[in-house]
Design a protein around this motif. Structure first.
Motif, short mmCIF file in Angstrom:
data_model
loop_
_atom_site.label_atom_id
_atom_site.label_comp_id
_atom_site.label_asym_id
_atom_site.label_seq_id
_atom_site.Cartn_x
_atom_site.Cartn_y
_atom_site.Cartn_z
N GLN A 13 -17.67 46.54 -13.33
CA GLN A 13 -16.43 45.79 -13.45
C GLN A 13 -16.41 44.59 -12.51
O GLN A 13 -15.89 43.53 -12.85
CB GLN A 13 -15.24 46.71 -13.17
CG GLN A 13 -15.04 47.76 -14.24
CD GLN A 13 -13.81 48.61 -13.97
OE1 GLN A 13 -13.04 48.33 -13.07
NE2 GLN A 13 -13.62 49.65 -14.77
N GLY B 99 -11.79 48.62 -17.04
CA GLY B 99 -11.16 49.93 -17.00
C GLY B 99 -12.19 51.01 -16.84
O GLY B 99 -13.40 50.76 -16.93
N LYS C 155 -9.38 52.97 -20.52
CA LYS C 155 -9.15 51.76 -19.73
C LYS C 155 -8.21 52.05 -18.57
O LYS C 155 -7.27 51.31 -18.30
CB LYS C 155 -8.57 50.65 -20.60
CG LYS C 155 -9.55 50.12 -21.65
CD LYS C 155 -8.96 48.97 -22.43
CE LYS C 155 -9.93 48.46 -23.48
NZ LYS C 155 -9.37 47.32 -24.24
N GLN D 286 -7.18 52.08 -14.81
CA GLN D 286 -7.51 51.26 -13.65
C GLN D 286 -8.35 52.07 -12.66
O GLN D 286 -8.18 53.27 -12.51
CB GLN D 286 -6.25 50.75 -12.97
CG GLN D 286 -5.48 49.73 -13.78
CD GLN D 286 -6.29 48.46 -14.02
OE1 GLN D 286 -6.99 47.96 -13.14
NE2 GLN D 286 -6.22 47.94 -15.24
N THR E 245 -6.57 54.16 -9.98
CA THR E 245 -5.92 55.32 -10.59
C THR E 245 -6.93 56.38 -10.98
O THR E 245 -6.73 57.58 -10.73
CB THR E 245 -5.11 54.89 -11.83
OG1 THR E 245 -4.15 53.90 -11.46
CG2 THR E 245 -4.40 56.07 -12.45
N TYR F 166 1.22 54.15 -15.07
CA TYR F 166 0.15 53.71 -15.97
C TYR F 166 0.73 52.75 -17.00
O TYR F 166 1.71 53.06 -17.66
CB TYR F 166 -0.47 54.92 -16.68
CG TYR F 166 -1.55 54.56 -17.67
CD1 TYR F 166 -2.80 54.11 -17.24
CD2 TYR F 166 -1.35 54.69 -19.04
CE1 TYR F 166 -3.81 53.79 -18.13
CE2 TYR F 166 -2.33 54.39 -19.96
CZ TYR F 166 -3.56 53.92 -19.50
OH TYR F 166 -4.54 53.62 -20.40
#
Length: 368
Positions: free
Chosen positions: A180, A246, A275, A277, A280, A367
């Motif tokens: 990412q 993600g 996806k 994050q 999270t 979310y």
């Protein structure tokens, strides 16, 4: 209701038969009391009850049955003068290791042999059988040490398997983070360098086509349209690179569930969440790992765990429950405190439910 490992069941039945049959059907022709038959039968039933691996039977009931086993064993000392009864005690000592600390097992060994010596010396008038007591004490210690070693080896294997699963999950997390980071860097470079250069080119071409003569205008118009198309394509690539950032949390949880030792994990992901994050995903993954570790450590009777991940409105809800029996109050140690801190950093909530059916942990995080 009843669940046994074949080796455990075979060992219990064989050991019981090796003691009960010679005691009840010896060749001396002496009359065997009805109570002795009952006590031998009760010992078998109680033993099968405590080695049962079903999680529907709580620890309090098991401890009560263990107390009944000891009482039956002591009763047999005063019903039968056969020294073979102490083999029952060796088997019981191997079972006690799974329920009480080692120091309690050592205390049990000395206590039961004291009762054995007293019953034969004072009740059966056979004198103090020190040699028999010493021999069976050695058998007890051998059974205790072997069972403890088996427990420690099983625990070490579980920890190794769980550590490998955690490492693979963390490796997947780091790999996704690096991927990412590269995607975002490429998107920024395309936007800042190529995008600005194409914008400048379009402005210059627009000026050139407005100030050129009629013969040059068609060619400049074509170049102008191609430049605009190139800029649009660049913007689409940049948007795609940013939008696809993600973490596929479901795949990582599947790998973790498959490699967890001893406990059968049922994983349910209600929606396809690919996806999530990165921060999270890291929080939920670390909390899941810690929950599995706590179950293996504090709930030795647990055999099943259910992990459910779902999307409710603007929240991700992770529910982790097991069928283990945890006695006592829930104490927030370093593991639970770390989970609480991770969830709080994301403005989420963590709740715990401890019941007779097992232990449940629920995590809610925002979310979008």
């Amino acid at each position: 209701m009843f669940k046994y490992q074949p080796t455990w069941l075979f060992t219990v039945l064989l050991t019981w038969a090796a003691v009960a049959f010679p005691s009840l059907f010896h060749a001396s022709g002496q009359t065997v009391s009805y109570l002795e038959y009952v006590l031998h039968g009760l010992f078998l039933l109680f033993t099968l009850f405590v080695v049962n691996e079903s999680t529907r039977i709580g620890f309090r009931i098991r401890y009560a049955v263990l107390a009944c086993l000891i009482a039956v064993l002591c009763g047999l000392f005063f019903i039968s003068e056969a020294n073979l009864i102490l083999i029952y005690s060796v088997m019981l000592c191997s079972i006690l290791v799974f329920y009480v600390p080692a120091i309690v097992c050592y205390g049990y060994i000395f206590t039961i042999h004291g009762i054995f010596l007293i019953s034969h010396a004072l009740y059966w008038q056979q004198g103090w059988l020190w040699a028999d007591a010493a021999m069976f004490t050695a058998f007890h210690f051998f059974a205790l040490v072997v069972t403890q070693r088996m427990q420690s080896e099983r625990h070490a294997k579980e920890q190794l398997a769980l550590t490998n699963a955690k490492l693979e999950a963390t490796q997947s997390l780091l790999s996704t983070a690096a991927e990412q980071s590269e995607r975002l860097k490429l998107a920024r470079d395309l936007h800042d360098d190529v995008g600005h250069a194409l914008t400048s080119l379009i402005i210059n071409l627009d000026i050139a086509r407005r100030t050129s003569n009629e013969e040059q205008q068609p060619q400049l118009q074509a170049c102008y349209e191609q430049a605009k198309q190139a800029l649009q394509t660049t913007r689409s690539v940049v948007s795609d690179k940013r939008d696809n950032v993600g973490f596929n949390l479901a795949d990582c949880l599947h790998k973790l569930a498959q490699q967890t030792p001893r406990i059968q994990i049922q994983l349910e992901v209600v929606q396809h969440l690919d996806k999530v994050q990165l921060d999270t995903a890291q929080c939920l993954l670390k909390c899941t790992q810690e929950a599995i570790t706590n179950t293996l450590k504090h709930a030795p009777t647990a055999t099943c765990m259910k992990i459910q991940l779902e999307h409710e409105r603007s929240e991700l809800v992770l529910s982790i429950s097991d069928d283990g029996v945890f006695t006592g109050d829930v104490v927030y140690g370093n593991g639970l405190k770390g989970m609480q801190e991770r969830v709080s950093l994301l403005a989420g909530q963590l709740s715990l439910v401890n019941s007779k059916q097992g232990f449940t942990l629920i995590i809610r995080v925002p979310y979008e």
